[in-house]
Design an enzyme around this catalytic site. Structure first.
Site, PDB file in Angstrom:
ATOM      1  CG  ASP A 139      52.631  25.197  39.545  1.00  0.00           C
ATOM      2  OD1 ASP A 139      51.783  24.886  38.694  1.00  0.00           O
ATOM      3  OD2 ASP A 139      53.824  25.402  39.270  1.00  0.00           O
ATOM      4  CG  ASP A 164      49.139  29.679  43.029  1.00  0.00           C
ATOM      5  OD1 ASP A 164      49.990  30.112  42.236  1.00  0.00           O
ATOM      6  OD2 ASP A 164      49.330  28.659  43.732  1.00  0.00           O
ATOM      7  CG  ASP A 224      49.938  26.541  47.207  1.00  0.00           C
ATOM      8  OD1 ASP A 224      50.030  27.379  46.285  1.00  0.00           O
ATOM      9  OD2 ASP A 224      50.808  25.681  47.428  1.00  0.00           O
TER      10      ASP A 224
END
Length: 280
Positions: free
Chosen positions: A22, A20, A223
């Protein structure tokens, strides 16, 4: 040593890394990736592909991939489409010159349906299609040029939900009946097709296996909730700790790492540990 295309017959890479952006490889607030640079250089030097798997658009990734010196396949708009180097087989992506394998829905179809039910059910939300560039800047903290790129979506629509939780559940049920999904990200809820980041990992795993004649191990790093399918599908899952929300829960129980540090520092520490244990 350059990273090899997944169509090239060669030795199986020791790992394939899917990440991922961001809040994971990029800092949630500043979008910096500085702590991760030495590890990305190590991946390139050892021929380990680094596959970006993000809610961002292909237009956003064009300049970022150049900055990151990334030439590997990449996944956009929460698993909606997989982009491959232009010389590989697939449907031509007219905006990037790469090839694209579409797993999700076209944005035009998504917008047509959600705008229809917004009127019928009086849902309150603001999507990117409703926003000016200045509003996207305010919600994301991106620069003007980066915000313009973020608005060039092809397979999804991010929404700021401004209604009740009950209405959100009703909205989710209605779009599900239309073959669409609601995905909660760090800043927005995203309306996408019947796809997710995990399905793209499975698709790429099969492609790499066919190309190399053996199945490589995938490390996935994320996250937030929209990374769960990808993390569950990986051989090794790394949950990068966030300063903005709790770590997501996974069905996967083994080979799960939760970092101590947040963002790109946590990303770098976890991958360093994995590479040290693998490349011996």
């Amino acid at each position: 040593m350059p990273v090899k295309s997944p169509d090239m017959k060669d030795n199986v890479p020791p790992l394939i890394v899917m990440t991922d952006l961001d809040g994971t490889l990029l800092d949630h607030d500043t979008y910096s990736f500085a702590p991760a640079v030495p590890v990305m250089e190590r991946l390139r030097a050892t021929g380990i592909p680094l596959i970006l798997n993000t809610s961002k658009t292909a237009a956003e990734l064009a300049s970022l991939r150049t900055t990151l010196q990334n030439t590997d396949p990449y996944v956009v708009e929460n698993g909606s489409a997989i982009y491959l180097p232009a010389e590989q087989k697939g449907q031509t992506a007219h905006k990037t010159g790469d090839q694209v394998h579409i797993l999700g829905a076209r944005r035009s179809e998504i917008l047509s349906f959600i705008q229809k039910i917004r009127v019928e059910e009086k849902f309150q939300f603001t999507g990117f299609a409703d926003m000016e560039v200045s509003e996207v800047i305010a919600y994301t903290g991106l620069s003007e040029s980066d915000s313009e790129l973020a608005m060039t979506r092809e397979f999804s629509e991010p929404l700021i939900w401004q209604d009740s939780a009950h209405q959100l559940r009703k909205f989710e049920a209605l779009i599900a009946n239309h073959g669409l999904r609601l995905l909660k990200g760090g800043r927005f809820v995203h309306v996408i097709g019947a796809c997710d980041k995990g399905k793209c990992l499975h698709w790429l795993r099969e492609r790499f296996t066919d190309s190399y004649g053996a199945q490589p191990a995938f490390v996935a790093l994320g996250d937030s909730q929209n990374d769960v399918a990808m993390l569950n599908a990986a051989d090794i899952a790394v949950i990068v700790r966030s300063s903005h929300h709790e770590p997501p829960d996974l069905e996967k129980q083994s080979s799960v790492i939760i970092t101590e540090e947040t963002g790109p520092q946590g990303w770098a520490n976890a991958l360093t540990q994995i590479l040290d244990e693998t490349l011996i």
